[in-house]
Design a protein around this motif. Structure first.
Motif, PDB file in Angstrom:
ATOM      1  N   TYR A 179       0.800  -1.225   0.000  1.00 48.16           N
ATOM      2  CA  TYR A 179       0.000   0.000   0.000  1.00 48.16           C
ATOM      3  C   TYR A 179       0.834   1.277   0.000  1.00 48.16           C
ATOM      4  CZ  TYR A 179      -3.932   3.052   1.238  1.00 48.16           C
ATOM      5  OH  TYR A 179      -4.885   4.025   1.249  1.00 48.16           O
ATOM      6  N   LEU A 180       1.843   1.349   0.846  1.00 46.20           N
ATOM      7  CA  LEU A 180       2.579   2.603   1.009  1.00 46.20           C
ATOM      8  C   LEU A 180       3.956   2.619   0.362  1.00 46.20           C
ATOM      9  CD1 LEU A 180       1.742   3.547   4.714  1.00 46.20           C
ATOM     10  CD2 LEU A 180       0.518   4.148   2.615  1.00 46.20           C
ATOM     11  N   GLN A 181       4.473   1.484  -0.035  1.00 46.36           N
ATOM     12  CA  GLN A 181       5.860   1.422  -0.470  1.00 46.36           C
ATOM     13  C   GLN A 181       6.077   1.596  -1.967  1.00 46.36           C
ATOM     14  OE1 GLN A 181       7.343  -2.307   1.226  1.00 46.36           O
ATOM     15  NE2 GLN A 181       8.407  -1.099   2.780  1.00 46.36           N
ATOM     16  N   GLY A 182       5.023   1.640  -2.759  1.00 45.31           N
ATOM     17  CA  GLY A 182       5.214   1.738  -4.201  1.00 45.31           C
ATOM     18  C   GLY A 182       5.840   0.491  -4.794  1.00 45.31           C
ATOM     19  N   LYS A 183       5.555  -0.657  -4.192  1.00 44.50           N
ATOM     20  CA  LYS A 183       6.122  -1.920  -4.653  1.00 44.50           C
ATOM     21  C   LYS A 183       5.024  -2.959  -4.852  1.00 44.50           C
ATOM     22  CE  LYS A 183      10.551  -1.197  -2.286  1.00 44.50           C
ATOM     23  NZ  LYS A 183      11.500  -1.725  -1.272  1.00 44.50           N
ATOM     24  N   ILE A 184       5.318  -3.919  -5.729  1.00 43.91           N
ATOM     25  CA  ILE A 184       4.397  -5.028  -5.981  1.00 43.91           C
ATOM     26  C   ILE A 184       5.182  -6.329  -5.894  1.00 43.91           C
ATOM     27  CG2 ILE A 184       2.820  -6.098  -7.625  1.00 43.91           C
ATOM     28  CD1 ILE A 184       3.294  -2.810  -8.700  1.00 43.91           C
ATOM     29  N   THR A 185       4.785  -7.210  -5.000  1.00 42.34           N
ATOM     30  CA  THR A 185       5.436  -8.507  -4.857  1.00 42.34           C
ATOM     31  C   THR A 185       4.830  -9.510  -5.839  1.00 42.34           C
ATOM     32  OG1 THR A 185       6.104  -8.214  -2.555  1.00 42.34           O
ATOM     33  CG2 THR A 185       5.754 -10.466  -3.294  1.00 42.34           C
ATOM     34  N   VAL A 186       5.713 -10.262  -6.506  1.00 45.30           N
ATOM     35  CA  VAL A 186       5.290 -11.292  -7.459  1.00 45.30           C
ATOM     36  C   VAL A 186       5.554 -12.659  -6.832  1.00 45.30           C
ATOM     37  CG1 VAL A 186       5.482 -12.161  -9.815  1.00 45.30           C
ATOM     38  CG2 VAL A 186       5.984  -9.744  -9.328  1.00 45.30           C
ATOM     39  N   ILE A 187       4.540 -13.511  -6.814  1.00 46.84           N
ATOM     40  CA  ILE A 187       4.642 -14.829  -6.176  1.00 46.84           C
ATOM     41  C   ILE A 187       4.371 -15.919  -7.202  1.00 46.84           C
ATOM     42  CG2 ILE A 187       3.609 -16.368  -4.452  1.00 46.84           C
ATOM     43  CD1 ILE A 187       3.022 -13.857  -2.786  1.00 46.84           C
ATOM     44  N   ASP A 188       5.246 -16.900  -7.236  1.00 49.07           N
ATOM     45  CA  ASP A 188       5.063 -18.095  -8.062  1.00 49.07           C
ATOM     46  C   ASP A 188       4.167 -19.054  -7.277  1.00 49.07           C
ATOM     47  OD1 ASP A 188       5.536 -20.845  -9.003  1.00 49.07           O
ATOM     48  OD2 ASP A 188       7.078 -19.976 -10.287  1.00 49.07           O
ATOM     49  N   THR A 189       2.984 -19.367  -7.818  1.00 54.11           N
ATOM     50  CA  THR A 189       2.035 -20.182  -7.060  1.00 54.11           C
ATOM     51  C   THR A 189       2.470 -21.636  -6.940  1.00 54.11           C
ATOM     52  OG1 THR A 189       0.733 -20.544  -9.077  1.00 54.11           O
ATOM     53  CG2 THR A 189       0.069 -18.729  -7.652  1.00 54.11           C
ATOM     54  N   LYS A 190       3.217 -22.139  -7.914  1.00 47.98           N
ATOM     55  CA  LYS A 190       3.681 -23.523  -7.841  1.00 47.98           C
ATOM     56  C   LYS A 190       4.789 -23.657  -6.799  1.00 47.98           C
ATOM     57  CE  LYS A 190       5.279 -27.412 -10.665  1.00 47.98           C
ATOM     58  NZ  LYS A 190       5.659 -27.862 -12.037  1.00 47.98           N
ATOM     59  N   LYS A 191       5.751 -22.725  -6.836  1.00 42.94           N
ATOM     60  CA  LYS A 191       6.852 -22.764  -5.878  1.00 42.94           C
ATOM     61  C   LYS A 191       6.438 -22.233  -4.513  1.00 42.94           C
ATOM     62  CE  LYS A 191      10.388 -22.106  -9.470  1.00 42.94           C
ATOM     63  NZ  LYS A 191      11.455 -21.190  -9.974  1.00 42.94           N
ATOM     64  N   GLU A 192       5.341 -21.498  -4.487  1.00 41.45           N
ATOM     65  CA  GLU A 192       4.854 -20.866  -3.257  1.00 41.45           C
ATOM     66  C   GLU A 192       5.933 -20.000  -2.625  1.00 41.45           C
ATOM     67  OE1 GLU A 192       3.289 -23.980  -0.803  1.00 41.45           O
ATOM     68  OE2 GLU A 192       1.466 -24.179  -2.003  1.00 41.45           O
ATOM     69  N   LYS A 193       6.525 -19.139  -3.442  1.00 35.04           N
ATOM     70  CA  LYS A 193       7.574 -18.256  -2.956  1.00 35.04           C
ATOM     71  C   LYS A 193       7.598 -16.962  -3.766  1.00 35.04           C
ATOM     72  CE  LYS A 193      11.848 -19.172  -4.092  1.00 35.04           C
ATOM     73  NZ  LYS A 193      13.160 -19.854  -4.283  1.00 35.04           N
ATOM     74  N   VAL A 194       8.157 -15.934  -3.140  1.00 34.98           N
ATOM     75  CA  VAL A 194       8.341 -14.649  -3.821  1.00 34.98           C
ATOM     76  C   VAL A 194       9.447 -14.806  -4.853  1.00 34.98           C
ATOM     77  CG1 VAL A 194       9.033 -12.242  -3.543  1.00 34.98           C
ATOM     78  CG2 VAL A 194       7.565 -13.326  -1.821  1.00 34.98           C
ATOM     79  N   VAL A 195       9.156 -14.383  -6.105  1.00 36.19           N
ATOM     80  CA  VAL A 195      10.155 -14.503  -7.161  1.00 36.19           C
ATOM     81  C   VAL A 195      10.644 -13.149  -7.652  1.00 36.19           C
ATOM     82  CG1 VAL A 195       9.413 -16.763  -7.947  1.00 36.19           C
ATOM     83  CG2 VAL A 195       8.324 -14.722  -8.903  1.00 36.19           C
TER      84      VAL A 195
END
Length: 651
Positions: A179-195
Motif C-alpha cells: 500500500y505505502l511502499q510503491g512496490k508489488i510482490t510477485v509470487i510463483d504459485t507452484k513454488k509458493e515463494k516470492v520470485v
C-alpha cells in the motif's frame, strides 16, 4: 448384520461431516485473471456482490431488476471479496476480526470462517478453487489456505502492508501491491515463494512544481487488462521536495506493468496534465484526485478509472494513444471505491463506499467519441448504517476532495482529501515539508485521546485544523481563522472530530510481534522491565496512552497550548526546523521553538515507521538511541533491543 448396518451408517454420517464446506466438490477451472475487490460480478453478469466495508454486511444485487436480493451479515470491516471458480462460494476478508467469512451463495448465508493473519485485506481463489490466497495487511504476509481443510497451509512473508491480490489467467503468478511502499510482490504459485518485487519509479521533479511529480504510494489496485499482457495500478504521487501545497504535493497517477517481464512501462504511466488532461468549458485541466479502481472494456479498447476523492469517472481511450478522453464529473453518491463492467461492455457498476449505494453508468459503447453517462437512481446497498450520522458525515468529509459538496470547500479545485496524506486514515510513511520544517505524517490512531495535536503540541482544539485546510489544502480561504466560524462550517469540523473520535474508526492494530496467544515474547518481557525501570521511559511515555501530553491542561482540566511543561527537548532537532510565532486561531499565544516536542503515544507505534518528528529514524531502536538523555546513555545495545521489542508489542 443390524449392528454392522448401524456402524456403517454412523461412519457414513461422520464422513459427510468431514466434507469441506469451504469449496465445491466438483472442480471448475477458471481461465481469466481475477483481482480482489470490494465489488465483484459473476460471469453471467446477472449478479453483483458488494463488501460494505464499514458496515458488516455483504450485499447481493440482481442486475436485471436492479434490486437488492440479500444483505448478509459478516464480520467487522469487510474490505474485499472473491468468488470460487464455480461461483458457489463468496469469500470475504473481515479485516478487524482477522478472518475470512465463507458465504454459500445457494444458501445466502455465512457457512464458515477461516482464521488468518492480522487484518486480512485482499484475497483470491486459485483457478481450480483448491486454494485461497489472503494478504494480511498488518502481518505483512500472504496466507495460502487449503480450502479442503479450511486451514492455513503456509504463510509467505511479503513485506509491509500487502493490500489487494491478483492472480493471472493461467494461475501461475500472484501480484500483491504494498500500500505505502510503491512496490508489488510477485509470487510463483507452484513454488509458493516470492520470485520478484516490482518497484514503481518516482516521477521526476519538474521545474514547474504544479506539474505531476513525486514518490508513488497508496497503491489501491492491480487490474490485468483483457489480453493479459499488462496491468494497471492506480496510486498517488507525493512530492516531498516542497512545502505542502494543494497544487504541488499530491498528484493522481496510474502505472502500467508489463506482465511478461514484470516491469513497469514508464512512458505509459497516466499522470495529471499529461495523459490525464481533459479540459473544462474554460479550457482548464479538470483536476481529479485519489484514483482507486479500474475496469476495462471487454475488448480492451477503453479503461474506466474511478477517482474516489473528486468522485469522478475518467475514461481512457487505449486504442488511440491511451490518454483520457472524458471526465464524468460527480458520480452520484459518495466516495467511489470499486468498479465492474458488464460482459457486453455497455454498463459500469460503481460502489459508492460512503453513501453505501450502487451507481450505474452507461459506457456509450466502444466508439472513440462515445460518452459515459450516469443513468437512473443509485441502488441502496444497506438496510441500516452502523455509524452514527455525525460520524458518517465526518468520514465522508475526511475522504472527500469534492470541492462543491459541503458548506465550504475543504480543498481547492478538487486537489486532495485528508486521506491523501493520511492514507486510509492512517499514515503514508512519508515526511513532508512545512514552514516549520520536515514533518513525519502522524497516524490518526487514538489522535483524539492523547492530548495536544501536532508534533510541537501547538493545537489544543480540533477546529485549529482550519490552518491545515487553508495553508495546505487551499480550502476555506474566505474565513478569518481568528474569529468564530459560521455554524455550518464549524459543523464540518465537529463531524470530522466525531469520526476521528469514534472507537470503531481507527482501532489500535494488533501487534505481529507478540506470541500466538497474545502474550509478550521473552525479549519483550525483559524490555518491559527496562521500560518501567532503568530506561525511565515512563517520565514521558506513561499512563494508558503512553504519553504525558494528556497532562497539558489548564486549571479547569481543559487542554491548552499554553501548558508547555510537557513539551520536551530530547536532542532530535533537525537543521531545517524553524521557530514559529504561533497562529491566528490561538491569537498567537502558541509560539514554538525547535526544542519543544509533544510526546506521541506508543500504542500501535510498531506500525507507524518512520519515527521522530522529521521521520529521520527508520526503526524504533534508532529512535531510542536518538534520545539524548542520560537514561539512554546508560543502556547497552542489547537493552535497547529489548525495550524496542516491548514497544513493538504495545497495542
Amino acid at each position: 448384520m443390524k449392528k454392522l448396518a448401524i456402524v456403517l451408517f454412523v461412519f457414513f454420517l461422520a464422513s459427510c461431516a468431514k466434507q469441506p464446506v469451504f469449496m465445491s466438490k466438483q472442480t471448475v477451472i477458471r481461465d481469466v485473471a481475477v483481482n480482489s475487490n470490494n465489488i465483484v460480478m459473476n460471469r453471467a453478469g446477472d449478479e453483483l456482490y458488494v463488501a460494505n466495508i464499514d458496515v458488516p454486511t455483504v450485499t447481493i444485487i440482481d442486475v436485471k431488476t436492479k434490486k437488492k436480493k440479500a444483505e448478509i451479515a459478516v464480520g467487522r470491516e469487510p474490505r474485499q471479496l472473491t468468488l470460487s471458480p464455480d461461483e458457489q462460494f463468496l469469500y470475504v476478508s473481515c479485516m478487524y476480526d482477522h478472518r475470512v467469512d465463507i458465504i454459500s451463495l445457494k444458501k445466502q448465508r455465512v457457512i464458515g470462517h477461516i482464521q488468518t493473519g492480522i487484518e486480512p485485506f485482499g484475497l483470491v481463489t486459485s483457478q481450480d478453487g483448491r486454494w485461497l490466497y489472503v494478504a494480511n495487511y498488518r502481518s505483512g504476509t500472504l496466507s495460502i489456505v487449503d480450502l479442503q481443510s479450511g486451514k492455513v497451509k503456509k504463510d509467505i512473508r511479503v513485506g509491509d502492508r500487502p493490500r489487494t491480490v491478483t492472480i493471472t489467467a493461467d494461475g501461475k503468478k500472484l501480484y500483491v501491491p504494498h500500500y505505502l511502499q510503491g512496490k508489488i510482490t510477485v509470487i510463483d504459485t507452484k513454488k509458493e515463494k516470492v520470485v520478484k518485487q516490482i518497484s514503481l519509479a518516482p516521477s521526476p521533479d519538474q521545474e514547474d512544481r504544479k506539474k505531476s511529480q513525486g514518490i508513488p504510494n497508496t497503491l489501491e489496485q492491480f487490474v490485468i487488462a483483457p489480453d493479459g499482457k499488462k496491468a494497471y495500478v492506480p496510486h498517488l504521487l507525493t512530492n516531498v521536495d516542497t512545502p505542502i501545497h494543494f497544487e504541488e504535493t499530491i498528484f493522481p497517477a496510474i502505472s502500467v506493468i508489463r506482465l511478461d517481464i514484470d516491469e513497469e512501462v514508464l512512458d505509459e504511466r497516466k499522470e495529471l496534465f499529461e495523459e490525464i488532461n481533459v479540459t473544462d468549458v474554460n479550457n482548464e485541466t479538470m483536476i481529479v484526485s485519489n484514483p482507486y479502481d479500474i475496469a476495462f472494456h471487454p475488448n480492451g479498447k477503453k479503461a474506466y478509472a474511478i477517482m474516489s476523492g473528486s468522485e469522478d469517472l475518467v475514461v481512457f481511450d487505449l486504442a488511440r494513444g491511451g490518454n483520457a478522453t472524458q471526465v464524468l464529473r460527480r458520480i452520484q453518491g459518495d466516495n467511489p471505491r470499486g468498479i465492474v463492467i458488464s460482459p457486453d461492455g455497455e454498463t459500469l457498476y460503481i460502489h459508492q463506499a460512503m453513501s453505501h449505494e450502487l451507481a450505474i453508468v452507461k459506457t456509450g459503447g466502444e466508439q472513440a467519441y462515445a460518452k459515459a453517462k450516469q443513468i437512473g437512481k443509485n441502488i441502496s446497498l444497506i438496510s441500516q448504517d452502523s455509524l452514527p450520522p455525525l460520524v458518517r458525515e465526518g468520514k465522508k468529509i475526511f475522504y472527500s476532495a469534492n470541492s462543491d459538496e459541503y458548506a465550504a470547500e475543504i480543498t481547492k479545485n478538487n486537489w486532495m482529501s485528508c486521506a491523501s496524506c493520511h492514507s486510509d486514515g492512517d499514515i503514508n510513511g512519508l515526511t513532508l515539508m512545512t514552514p516549520k520544517g520536515p514533518r513525519n505524517v502522524p497516524s490518526n490512531i487514538l489522535t483524539t485521546k492523547t492530548g495536544l495535536f501536532m508534533w510541537d503540541g501547538s493545537r489544543d482544539d480540533f477546529t485549529d485544523y482550519i490552518h491545515t485546510v487553508q495553508g495546505e489544502m487551499g480550502g476555506m480561504l474566505q474565513y478569518d481563522p481568528s474569529k468564530p466560524l459560521p455554524p455550518d462550517v464549524q459543523h464540518m469540523f465537529d463531524a470530522l472530530f466525531a469520526y476521528l473520535d469514534d472507537p470503531s474508526s481507527f482501532p489500535v492494530p494488533k501487534s505481529p510481534y507478540r506470541e500466538k496467544d497474545g502474550s509478550l515474547t521473552h525479549i519483550a518481557k525483559k524490555g518491559e522491565q527496562l521500560f518501567f525501570g532503568k530506561g525511565n521511559c515512563l517520565t514521558c511515555h506513561g499512563g494508558k496512552y503512553f504519553t504525558d501530553s494528556v497532562k497539558a491542561v489548564d486549571n479547569n482540566g481543559q487542554l491548552t497550548t499554553g501548558q508547555i511543561s510537557f513539551l520536551h527537548d530530547i536532542g532530535t532537532e533537525n537543521v531545517l526546523d524553524r521557530s514559529s510565532s504561533g497562529d491566528a486561531r490561538a491569537q498567537f499565544k502558541n509560539p514554538r521553538t525547535p526544542k519543544q516536542w509533544d510526546t506521541p503515544t506508543l500504542r500501535g507505534v510498531w506500525a507507524t515507521a518512520p519515527y521522530l518528528h522529521d521521520g529521520s529514524a527508520s526503526t524504533i531502536e534508532e529512535a531510542i538511541v536518538r534520545h539524548q538523555i542520560k537514561e539512554v546513555e546508560q543502556l547497552s545495545e542489547e537493552e535497547i533491543k529489548q525495550i524496542a521489542a516491548y514497544v513493538r508489542s504495545l497495542e
